[in-house]
Scaffold this active site. Structure first.
Site, short mmCIF file in Angstrom:
data_model
loop_
_atom_site.label_atom_id
_atom_site.label_comp_id
_atom_site.label_asym_id
_atom_site.label_seq_id
_atom_site.Cartn_x
_atom_site.Cartn_y
_atom_site.Cartn_z
N ASP A 1 1.76 5.72 -6.25
CA ASP A 1 2.23 4.34 -6.81
C ASP A 1 2.39 4.92 -8.24
OD1 ASP A 1 2.81 1.57 -7.43
OD2 ASP A 1 2.22 1.20 -5.53
N GLY B 1 0.76 -1.04 0.08
CA GLY B 1 0.04 0.01 -0.12
C GLY B 1 0.84 1.19 0.25
N LYS B 2 2.20 1.27 0.09
CA LYS B 2 2.99 2.14 0.23
C LYS B 2 2.55 3.10 1.01
CE LYS B 2 5.20 1.00 -4.43
NZ LYS B 2 4.36 -0.15 -4.56
N ARG B 3 2.23 2.90 2.26
CA ARG B 3 1.70 4.02 3.33
C ARG B 3 2.81 4.49 3.83
NH1 ARG B 3 -2.27 2.15 0.99
NH2 ARG B 3 -3.98 1.43 2.39
N THR C 1 4.38 -2.33 3.01
CA THR C 1 5.29 -1.59 2.01
C THR C 1 4.90 0.05 2.60
OG1 THR C 1 3.97 -1.28 0.32
CG2 THR C 1 5.51 -2.82 0.22
#
Lengths: 296, 296
Positions: B102, A98-100, A127
């Site tokens: 993203d 989720g690239k938080r 992530t």
């Protein structure tokens, strides 16, 4: 309560059995259509189940892309919870992508969402991205590692648009200006990606008693990924960009050098390369797993 | 189907009536306890409802922090969907704060989640971060703006840990090395934040026929925020760090100068400054709204 087994130890055990391949679960509208599945929560559930069953759960780790589940809101997240439960039951590790990233209490809330025992979205690793600084994530990273959950921070992404930011030079680094003038930047001023790698390495050292647990996302498409990998000894490295973005497993091996054995090559669309039927997915996965073996 | 009313136009109309205050909905475990609410999906729902009713829905825009809803998985997101529906019914705009980011198809999936008409999490605007590059977000930004939804990109965050990355200098900018040596960096090489601000300004120009719609998150704690604001003419600016992180409304006015009238000052914990009872929240909100009026 006994201390949880740290993520790096769980991952190493799994990789020893099934290899380093990290299988992306990316149920985009396009992939769902390719599988003849509806673009709804039921389709999301069926997509994940199809991949897991085709592999007979003999996968080290899968990486669901949260954006595709969020497209369907709470029902989509319920499908993701089902996938997490299926994986947990069969021992497949899950890296939630989720690239938080946020600061302080908010970073801690993400850690709580992804690593509190019993939380609906509890997983093995997640992530993060650090435009707000690695230090801002610290409370979240610390909380996750204490719970035995890993965190993969994007250091050098596989896409070309990330290059200007990730290669920018820190102005408070000693010698940066002179280094730039002499065109020998690497010797002195660090890039954003290098400084972030150093912060990850230091944090892993601090957390060594509980097994480290901070990994990095390093694009397989960049030659400098090897040097970045060396700055983070022992850290697991997630390498996107294999297949769809043009890097091969041989590229990964060549680019990462001695660090190749710590690399999790990620494939997503490639699992449908031979078709969307369960048998075709099983064949594609078997081939990808075979190819990934050269990294070990 | 007629074209959607662009977010900036909807926001301007709302701000003209109720002022620029952006009210954070941050149901952290601590704030829930302060309100005597359970730390579960029901507590999340009640917290949001209490704030909206205390304000009698006379708010321009609210900003739910997604991390606190994700702590409770699909049930938490169902509570968020309820909040979105309540706001939509009463005309209160919603800025979903998840700092998503993203590349390519994944960025587009986030846009789809937050701006597809009828999507469970469809909102008025969402926050993004660009460690992977503003260009990587382009497909998502374009899709959201076309749907009339705004995107706020973190340019300069309010926390100190973000400074090294956000002030790093792009190495491919002409003259950066000389600028650094001469200690006159601002004249030549751009910082990561400056370059990002320029990309936002260019994209807003490209999208001018549909009303722009890309805003920026600029911390009220930094003196350079004013110069960054000037690089993005006409863009809405979300300024966190008011109250809890030490900046006052007067600081915002002073720091942002001529751009102050485009600033949405964000307060979160401050809405409970007089207590957690509905009447106390109403009082705190009335006072905050009064103070925020100096920005107009």
């Amino acid at each position: 309560m006994s201390a949880p087994v740290p993520f790096p130890a769980r991952l190493a055990a799994r990789v020893a059995r099934f290899g380093p391949l990290c299988v992306g679960i990316d149920p985009s509208p396009k992939l769902l259509a390719q599988c003849g599945l509806a673009d709804d929560a039921g389709g999301l559930r069926d997509f994940g189940r199809r991949v897991l069953e085709a592999a007979r759960f003999e996968l080290s780790i899968v990486k669901p892309q949260m954006a595709y589940f969020e497209r369907h809101g709470s029902a989509g997240l319920a499908a993701l919870e089902r996938l997490l439960a299926d994986c947990r039951a069969e021992g497949v590790l899950v890296l939630l992508d989720g690239k938080r990233g946020d600061i302080d209490a908010t970073a801690e809330a993400y850690a709580d969402a992804f690593s509190r025992p019993g939380a609906p979205l509890a997983c093995d690793a997640w992530t993060a991205q650090a435009y707000l600084g690695f230090g801002a994530l610290a409370r979240g990273v610390d909380a996750s590692l204490a719970a035995g959950t890993g965190v993969f921070v994007v250091v050098r992404s596989s896409n070309p648009e990330g290059t200007p930011t990730q290669t920018a030079r820190l102005i408070d680094d000693r010698g940066v200006a002179e280094a730039l003038v002499s065109r020998n930047a690497a010797a002195n001023g660090r890039s954003v990606a290098e400084a972030l790698a150093d912060e990850i390495a230091q944090a892993n050292l601090r957390h060594a008693p509980i097994g480290g647990g901070i990994g990095a996302v390093l694009g397989a498409t960049h030659d400098e990924s090897s040097a970045l990998a060396e700055r983070m000894p022992g850290a697991w490295l997630l390498a996107p960009g294999v297949g769809a973005q043009g890097a091969t497993f041989a590229d990964v091996k060549r680019r990462f050098g001695a660090a190749a054995s710590r690399v999790l090559p990620n494939v997503s669309r490639g699992i449908l390369a031979r078709g969307a039927a369960p048998a075709a997915i099983a064949e594609a996965l078997a081939q990808l797993r075979g190819e990934a073996a050269i990294l070990g």
